[in-house]
Structure formats: C-alpha cells, structure tokens
Design a protein around this motif. Sequence first.
Motif, PDB file in Angstrom:
ATOM      1  N   ARG A  76      -1.608  11.018   6.880  1.00 26.06           N
ATOM      2  CA  ARG A  76      -0.385  11.685   7.154  1.00 26.06           C
ATOM      3  C   ARG A  76       0.422  12.417   6.400  1.00 26.06           C
ATOM      4  N   ILE A  77       0.669  11.372   5.349  1.00 21.44           N
ATOM      5  CA  ILE A  77       1.583  11.724   4.120  1.00 21.44           C
ATOM      6  C   ILE A  77       0.915  12.735   3.266  1.00 21.44           C
ATOM      7  N   ARG A  78      -0.457  12.455   2.958  1.00 21.92           N
ATOM      8  CA  ARG A  78      -1.259  13.350   2.021  1.00 21.92           C
ATOM      9  C   ARG A  78      -1.321  14.788   2.845  1.00 21.92           C
ATOM     10  N   ALA A  79      -1.674  14.869   4.022  1.00 16.49           N
ATOM     11  CA  ALA A  79      -1.665  16.183   4.650  1.00 16.49           C
ATOM     12  C   ALA A  79      -0.052  16.866   4.644  1.00 16.49           C
ATOM     13  N   ALA A  80       0.786  16.015   4.853  1.00 17.34           N
ATOM     14  CA  ALA A  80       2.327  16.861   4.468  1.00 17.34           C
ATOM     15  C   ALA A  80       2.367  17.140   3.067  1.00 17.34           C
ATOM     16  N   GLN A  81       1.822  16.508   2.065  1.00 17.34           N
ATOM     17  CA  GLN A  81       2.257  16.786   0.743  1.00 17.34           C
ATOM     18  C   GLN A  81       1.254  17.849   0.270  1.00 17.34           C
ATOM     19  N   GLN A  82       0.235  18.056   0.775  1.00 13.80           N
ATOM     20  CA  GLN A  82      -0.857  19.100   0.595  1.00 13.80           C
ATOM     21  C   GLN A  82      -0.122  20.472   1.178  1.00 13.80           C
ATOM     22  N   ARG A  83       0.680  20.391   2.293  1.00 12.83           N
ATOM     23  CA  ARG A  83       0.930  21.521   3.039  1.00 12.83           C
ATOM     24  C   ARG A  83       2.379  21.698   2.431  1.00 12.83           C
ATOM     25  N   GLY A  84       2.915  21.225   1.395  1.00 12.65           N
ATOM     26  CA  GLY A  84       4.359  21.310   0.976  1.00 12.65           C
ATOM     27  C   GLY A  84       5.367  21.049   1.916  1.00 12.65           C
ATOM     28  N   GLU A  85       5.164  20.031   2.952  1.00  9.66           N
ATOM     29  CA  GLU A  85       6.123  19.696   4.135  1.00  9.66           C
ATOM     30  C   GLU A  85       6.701  18.505   3.897  1.00  9.66           C
ATOM     31  N   ALA A  86       8.091  18.155   4.120  1.00  9.08           N
ATOM     32  CA  ALA A  86       8.694  17.107   3.984  1.00  9.08           C
ATOM     33  C   ALA A  86       8.372  16.142   5.307  1.00  9.08           C
ATOM     34  N   LEU A  87       8.655  14.977   5.279  1.00 13.33           N
ATOM     35  CA  LEU A  87       8.205  13.947   6.317  1.00 13.33           C
ATOM     36  C   LEU A  87       9.098  12.748   6.177  1.00 13.33           C
ATOM     37  N   VAL A  88       9.465  12.138   7.011  1.00 18.59           N
ATOM     38  CA  VAL A  88      10.151  10.755   7.205  1.00 18.59           C
ATOM     39  C   VAL A  88       9.052  10.039   8.044  1.00 18.59           C
ATOM     40  N   LEU A  89       8.684   9.014   7.593  1.00 19.93           N
ATOM     41  CA  LEU A  89       7.979   7.860   8.059  1.00 19.93           C
ATOM     42  C   LEU A  89       8.051   6.462   8.354  1.00 19.93           C
ATOM     43  N   SER A  90       8.422   6.062   9.386  1.00 25.64           N
ATOM     44  CA  SER A  90       8.758   4.530   9.366  1.00 25.64           C
ATOM     45  C   SER A  90       7.443   3.678   9.478  1.00 25.64           C
ATOM     46  N   CYS A  91       7.553   2.706   8.539  1.00 28.10           N
ATOM     47  CA  CYS A  91       6.310   1.844   8.312  1.00 28.10           C
ATOM     48  C   CYS A  91       6.860   0.554   7.762  1.00 28.10           C
ATOM     49  N   SER A  92       6.459  -0.776   8.185  1.00 27.45           N
ATOM     50  CA  SER A  92       6.909  -1.994   7.586  1.00 27.45           C
ATOM     51  C   SER A  92       6.559  -1.983   6.121  1.00 27.45           C
ATOM     52  N   ALA A  93       5.463  -1.500   5.526  1.00 24.52           N
ATOM     53  CA  ALA A  93       5.003  -1.437   4.215  1.00 24.52           C
ATOM     54  C   ALA A  93       5.585  -2.995   3.376  1.00 24.52           C
ATOM     55  N   LEU A  94       5.262  -3.903   4.094  1.00 24.25           N
ATOM     56  CA  LEU A  94       5.789  -5.204   3.742  1.00 24.25           C
ATOM     57  C   LEU A  94       5.235  -5.752   2.184  1.00 24.25           C
ATOM     58  N   LYS A  95       4.221  -5.239   1.944  1.00 22.69           N
ATOM     59  CA  LYS A  95       3.380  -5.768   0.609  1.00 22.69           C
ATOM     60  C   LYS A  95       3.167  -4.680  -0.264  1.00 22.69           C
ATOM     61  N   ARG A  96       3.425  -4.891  -1.563  1.00 27.58           N
ATOM     62  CA  ARG A  96       3.413  -3.652  -2.713  1.00 27.58           C
ATOM     63  C   ARG A  96       1.947  -3.136  -2.384  1.00 27.58           C
ATOM     64  N   ARG A  97       1.103  -3.908  -2.043  1.00 28.80           N
ATOM     65  CA  ARG A  97      -0.229  -3.109  -2.071  1.00 28.80           C
ATOM     66  C   ARG A  97      -0.393  -2.154  -0.986  1.00 28.80           C
ATOM     67  N   TYR A  98       0.230  -2.495   0.193  1.00 32.37           N
ATOM     68  CA  TYR A  98       0.313  -1.461   1.251  1.00 32.37           C
ATOM     69  C   TYR A  98       1.102  -0.278   0.904  1.00 32.37           C
ATOM     70  N   ARG A  99       2.271  -0.365   0.069  1.00 32.33           N
ATOM     71  CA  ARG A  99       3.159   0.694  -0.492  1.00 32.33           C
ATOM     72  C   ARG A  99       2.173   1.671  -1.295  1.00 32.33           C
ATOM     73  N   ASP A 100       1.340   0.889  -2.226  1.00 38.73           N
ATOM     74  CA  ASP A 100       0.741   1.757  -3.169  1.00 38.73           C
ATOM     75  C   ASP A 100      -0.410   2.294  -2.338  1.00 38.73           C
ATOM     76  N   LEU A 101      -1.080   1.783  -1.195  1.00 40.63           N
ATOM     77  CA  LEU A 101      -1.932   2.552  -0.494  1.00 40.63           C
ATOM     78  C   LEU A 101      -1.338   3.684  -0.025  1.00 40.63           C
ATOM     79  N   LEU A 102      -0.049   3.763   0.516  1.00 40.25           N
ATOM     80  CA  LEU A 102       0.526   4.760   1.034  1.00 40.25           C
ATOM     81  C   LEU A 102       0.869   6.000   0.077  1.00 40.25           C
ATOM     82  N   ARG A 103       1.264   5.405  -1.278  1.00 31.61           N
ATOM     83  CA  ARG A 103       1.752   6.120  -2.184  1.00 31.61           C
ATOM     84  C   ARG A 103       0.515   6.991  -2.814  1.00 31.61           C
ATOM     85  N   ALA A 104      -0.550   6.537  -2.535  1.00 28.49           N
ATOM     86  CA  ALA A 104      -1.915   7.307  -3.028  1.00 28.49           C
ATOM     87  C   ALA A 104      -1.992   8.696  -2.145  1.00 28.49           C
ATOM     88  N   GLY A 105      -1.211   8.621  -1.107  1.00 24.36           N
ATOM     89  CA  GLY A 105      -1.219   9.881  -0.465  1.00 24.36           C
ATOM     90  C   GLY A 105      -0.352  10.705  -0.992  1.00 24.36           C
TER      91      GLY A 105
END
Length: 180
Positions: A76-105
């Motif tokens: 979802r994050i990658r799709a918004a980024q590729q379309r040039g759209e802003a987005l707010v997403l709520s997600c626990s993202a408790l661990k650094r590796r989870y955030r790294d995975l999201l940040r890959a988008g």
Amino acid sequence: MNKTVGNTAGSPKRWVVMGVSGCGKSEIGQRLADRLGIAYVEGDNDHPAANIAKMATGTPLDDTDRNEWLLGLQARIRAAQQRGEALVLSCSALKRRYRDLLRAGDPALVFIHLEGDRDLIASRMRQRPGHFMPVTLLDSQFLDLEPLMDDELGIRLNIECGPEQIVDQVLQRFSKDVEI
C-alpha cells in the motif's frame, strides 16, 4: 531527537502512526490525515482473519504471523509512493525490522511513535468494547516494542497530550515538509 525529512515543501509524504495497541494510533492517524486532506488507512483492517482470531483468543502474534500483513501494508505504501500520493497509515510497527520492511515501500516514510504509560494505555483499551485486541496482550506488545530510534525518520510523542495537541506537534515538527 529524530531526523526530519528532507523533502521539498508540499511534496507528498507517507506517514505511519505507530505504537502499542491502545496508544491512539487510529485516532491520531485519522486526525492527521483529515488535517492534511489526505488518505488514511487503518492497518488493523488488513490483518488476515487468522491473525485477528489469534489475538482475540489472547495469543500474541509472532513474526511469521505478522509477515504477510506487513508485506500487504508495504505494498500500500509503495503504491501510494509510486502514484505520488500522500498517505497516513496506522500500524503498530513494534520492531525495527517491521519498520524497515514498511520503509522498503518508501525510503522517505515518516514514523510517528506514540508513547505512553502502560496503565494509561490499559485503561484506554478497557474503554473500547468489541475490539479484537484484549488488554491481556498489552504486556506482550511492550515486550516486543523497539522504540523509534534516532536514525529513523520520525518523531516520538507522549500520549498524555490531547489528540489535537499531538497532531499539532507533528505538523509543527514537519511543517517545512508538508502543505498545512
């Protein structure tokens, strides 16, 4: 203090409001999206049914359980980024590796880490009847939590402030990066 994002003023940005269950991710995420006039996604809605059923029985998710969910949010994050759209997403993202995975988008993904006292959060959780996440899982969330680090793009905020104050703090911190 976390780094600010180096985007040009007014450029779209993707945000993740993170923290343990009951810290206010959904409310702050929706309010931030409303203030910015951009899309909001409740990350919990993307959990597979098996994850929701597992949590509802009081069993914490493990990394394997979370992987499919996080990959879906990353898409979802990658799709918004590729379309040039802003987005707010709520997600626990408790661990650094989870955030790294999201940040890959989107490498410019900004995290808003909502922090608070366990007792305050537990009392908030008890006031939301019908939610699949029981208060009994709060301690497991705190055990898994790896707070947002100084080298990650974002901000850490205490939830003792009211929701509007929290959104104001986010917008003040990143005002040069977004059109307000």
